[in-house]
Design a protein around this motif. Structure first.
Motif, PDB file in Angstrom:
ATOM      1  N   CYS A 140       0.927  -1.063  -0.027  1.00  0.00           N
ATOM      2  CA  CYS A 140       0.086   0.135  -0.007  1.00  0.00           C
ATOM      3  C   CYS A 140       0.984   1.360   0.005  1.00  0.00           C
ATOM      4  CB  CYS A 140      -0.908   0.070   1.100  1.00  0.00           C
ATOM      5  SG  CYS A 140      -0.193  -0.491   2.783  1.00  0.00           S
ATOM      6  N   HIS A 141       2.150   1.186   0.578  1.00  0.00           N
ATOM      7  CA  HIS A 141       3.002   2.217   0.528  1.00  0.00           C
ATOM      8  C   HIS A 141       4.370   1.879   0.204  1.00  0.00           C
ATOM      9  CE1 HIS A 141       3.232   0.700   4.736  1.00  0.00           C
ATOM     10  NE2 HIS A 141       4.487   1.032   4.460  1.00  0.00           N
ATOM     11  N   GLY A 142       4.487   0.836  -0.503  1.00  0.00           N
ATOM     12  CA  GLY A 142       5.922   0.446  -1.262  1.00  0.00           C
ATOM     13  C   GLY A 142       6.746  -0.134   0.027  1.00  0.00           C
ATOM     14  N   GLY A 143       6.031  -0.464   0.969  1.00  0.00           N
ATOM     15  CA  GLY A 143       7.010  -1.286   2.126  1.00  0.00           C
ATOM     16  C   GLY A 143       7.471  -2.562   1.971  1.00  0.00           C
ATOM     17  N   TYR A 182      -8.694  -8.922   6.524  1.00  0.00           N
ATOM     18  CA  TYR A 182      -9.575  -9.703   7.372  1.00  0.00           C
ATOM     19  C   TYR A 182     -11.059 -10.008   6.521  1.00  0.00           C
ATOM     20  CZ  TYR A 182      -6.524  -7.974  10.978  1.00  0.00           C
ATOM     21  OH  TYR A 182      -5.274  -7.787  11.694  1.00  0.00           O
ATOM     22  N   ASP A 183     -11.144 -11.413   6.534  1.00  0.00           N
ATOM     23  CA  ASP A 183     -12.177 -11.653   5.514  1.00  0.00           C
ATOM     24  C   ASP A 183     -13.590 -11.354   6.189  1.00  0.00           C
ATOM     25  OD1 ASP A 183     -13.393 -13.320   3.464  1.00  0.00           O
ATOM     26  OD2 ASP A 183     -13.838 -14.933   4.787  1.00  0.00           O
ATOM     27  N   ASN A 184     -13.538 -11.304   7.666  1.00  0.00           N
ATOM     28  CA  ASN A 184     -14.949 -11.085   8.391  1.00  0.00           C
ATOM     29  C   ASN A 184     -15.431  -9.545   8.033  1.00  0.00           C
ATOM     30  OD1 ASN A 184     -12.944  -9.737   9.857  1.00  0.00           O
ATOM     31  ND2 ASN A 184     -14.107 -10.520  11.858  1.00  0.00           N
ATOM     32  N   THR A 185     -14.553  -8.677   7.914  1.00  0.00           N
ATOM     33  CA  THR A 185     -14.829  -7.038   7.286  1.00  0.00           C
ATOM     34  C   THR A 185     -14.587  -6.921   6.011  1.00  0.00           C
ATOM     35  OG1 THR A 185     -12.591  -6.553   7.913  1.00  0.00           O
ATOM     36  CG2 THR A 185     -14.240  -6.428   9.774  1.00  0.00           C
ATOM     37  N   LYS A 186     -13.943  -7.886   5.125  1.00  0.00           N
ATOM     38  CA  LYS A 186     -13.552  -7.390   3.755  1.00  0.00           C
ATOM     39  C   LYS A 186     -12.585  -6.187   3.870  1.00  0.00           C
ATOM     40  CE  LYS A 186     -16.227 -10.743   2.164  1.00  0.00           C
ATOM     41  NZ  LYS A 186     -15.552 -12.070   2.089  1.00  0.00           N
ATOM     42  N   LEU A 187     -11.710  -6.032   4.726  1.00  0.00           N
ATOM     43  CA  LEU A 187     -11.058  -4.723   4.823  1.00  0.00           C
ATOM     44  C   LEU A 187      -9.563  -5.202   5.111  1.00  0.00           C
ATOM     45  CD1 LEU A 187     -13.154  -2.391   6.805  1.00  0.00           C
ATOM     46  CD2 LEU A 187     -12.730  -2.102   4.509  1.00  0.00           C
ATOM     47  N   THR A 196      -6.768   1.751   7.066  1.00  0.00           N
ATOM     48  CA  THR A 196      -7.929   0.864   6.781  1.00  0.00           C
ATOM     49  C   THR A 196      -8.257   1.163   5.590  1.00  0.00           C
ATOM     50  OG1 THR A 196      -7.925   0.540   9.127  1.00  0.00           O
ATOM     51  CG2 THR A 196      -9.658  -0.416   7.618  1.00  0.00           C
ATOM     52  N   PHE A 197      -8.477   0.110   4.551  1.00  0.00           N
ATOM     53  CA  PHE A 197      -9.151   0.333   3.212  1.00  0.00           C
ATOM     54  C   PHE A 197      -9.671  -1.181   2.680  1.00  0.00           C
ATOM     55  CE2 PHE A 197      -4.601   0.345   3.382  1.00  0.00           C
ATOM     56  CZ  PHE A 197      -4.147  -0.780   2.817  1.00  0.00           C
ATOM     57  N   ASP A 198     -10.288  -0.720   1.686  1.00  0.00           N
ATOM     58  CA  ASP A 198     -10.906  -2.041   1.110  1.00  0.00           C
ATOM     59  C   ASP A 198     -10.098  -2.536  -0.301  1.00  0.00           C
ATOM     60  OD1 ASP A 198     -11.842  -0.431  -1.071  1.00  0.00           O
ATOM     61  OD2 ASP A 198     -13.910  -0.666  -0.799  1.00  0.00           O
ATOM     62  N   VAL A 199     -10.223  -3.353  -1.064  1.00  0.00           N
ATOM     63  CA  VAL A 199      -9.564  -3.815  -1.984  1.00  0.00           C
ATOM     64  C   VAL A 199      -9.624  -2.999  -3.319  1.00  0.00           C
ATOM     65  CG1 VAL A 199     -11.500  -5.108  -3.311  1.00  0.00           C
ATOM     66  CG2 VAL A 199      -9.167  -5.950  -3.417  1.00  0.00           C
ATOM     67  N   PHE A 200     -10.451  -2.012  -3.540  1.00  0.00           N
ATOM     68  CA  PHE A 200     -10.676  -1.096  -4.435  1.00  0.00           C
ATOM     69  C   PHE A 200      -9.611  -0.003  -4.148  1.00  0.00           C
ATOM     70  CE2 PHE A 200     -14.907  -2.846  -4.412  1.00  0.00           C
ATOM     71  CZ  PHE A 200     -14.884  -3.658  -5.306  1.00  0.00           C
ATOM     72  N   GLN A 201      -9.654   0.529  -2.996  1.00  0.00           N
ATOM     73  CA  GLN A 201      -8.663   1.484  -2.388  1.00  0.00           C
ATOM     74  C   GLN A 201      -7.346   1.090  -2.433  1.00  0.00           C
ATOM     75  OE1 GLN A 201     -11.025   1.836   1.166  1.00  0.00           O
ATOM     76  NE2 GLN A 201     -11.308   4.037   0.910  1.00  0.00           N
ATOM     77  N   LEU A 202      -7.007  -0.232  -2.081  1.00  0.00           N
ATOM     78  CA  LEU A 202      -5.638  -0.775  -2.369  1.00  0.00           C
ATOM     79  C   LEU A 202      -5.227  -0.648  -3.738  1.00  0.00           C
ATOM     80  CD1 LEU A 202      -2.992  -2.551  -1.149  1.00  0.00           C
ATOM     81  CD2 LEU A 202      -4.356  -4.560  -1.885  1.00  0.00           C
TER      82      LEU A 202
END
Length: 92
Positions: free
Chosen positions: A40-43, A51-56, A66-72
């Motif tokens: 997410c930041h080149g680390g 986390y599958d339970n929150t999809k985040l 904290t972000f979703d798959v689209f934001q990633l």
């Protein structure tokens, strides 16, 4: 917004693992989660958790976000200024 939730809820842990693998994040499976490099930041540390339970995703290092798959997808394609509709298309 319905399309976003529909696509997010459709994704399995295996889908997320495969996506992260394709993105070069060196993912590892956990119980109800996937842990990967902080792309997410080149680390380089393995502190990006999905986390599958929150999809985040949650980054436990520099960006501490904290972000979703689209934001990633948008974060890792920031040089190209990817839009949300483009990120949805990428995931689909």
């Amino acid at each position: 917004m319905d399309e976003l939730n529909e696509v997010k809820n459709m994704l399995t842990l295996e889908d997320i693992f495969n996506l992260l693998y394709a993105l070069g994040a060196d993912p590892e499976r956990g119980d109800g989660m996937v842990i990967a490099r902080t792309i997410c930041h080149g680390g380089q540390s393995h502190k990006l958790f999905y986390y599958d339970n929150t999809k985040l995703f949650r980054c436990y290092t520099e960006c501490s976000d904290t972000f979703d798959v689209f934001q990633l997808i948008m974060k890792i394609n920031h040089d190209e200024e990817m839009t949300l509709p483009q990120a949805i298309g990428y995931i689909k």
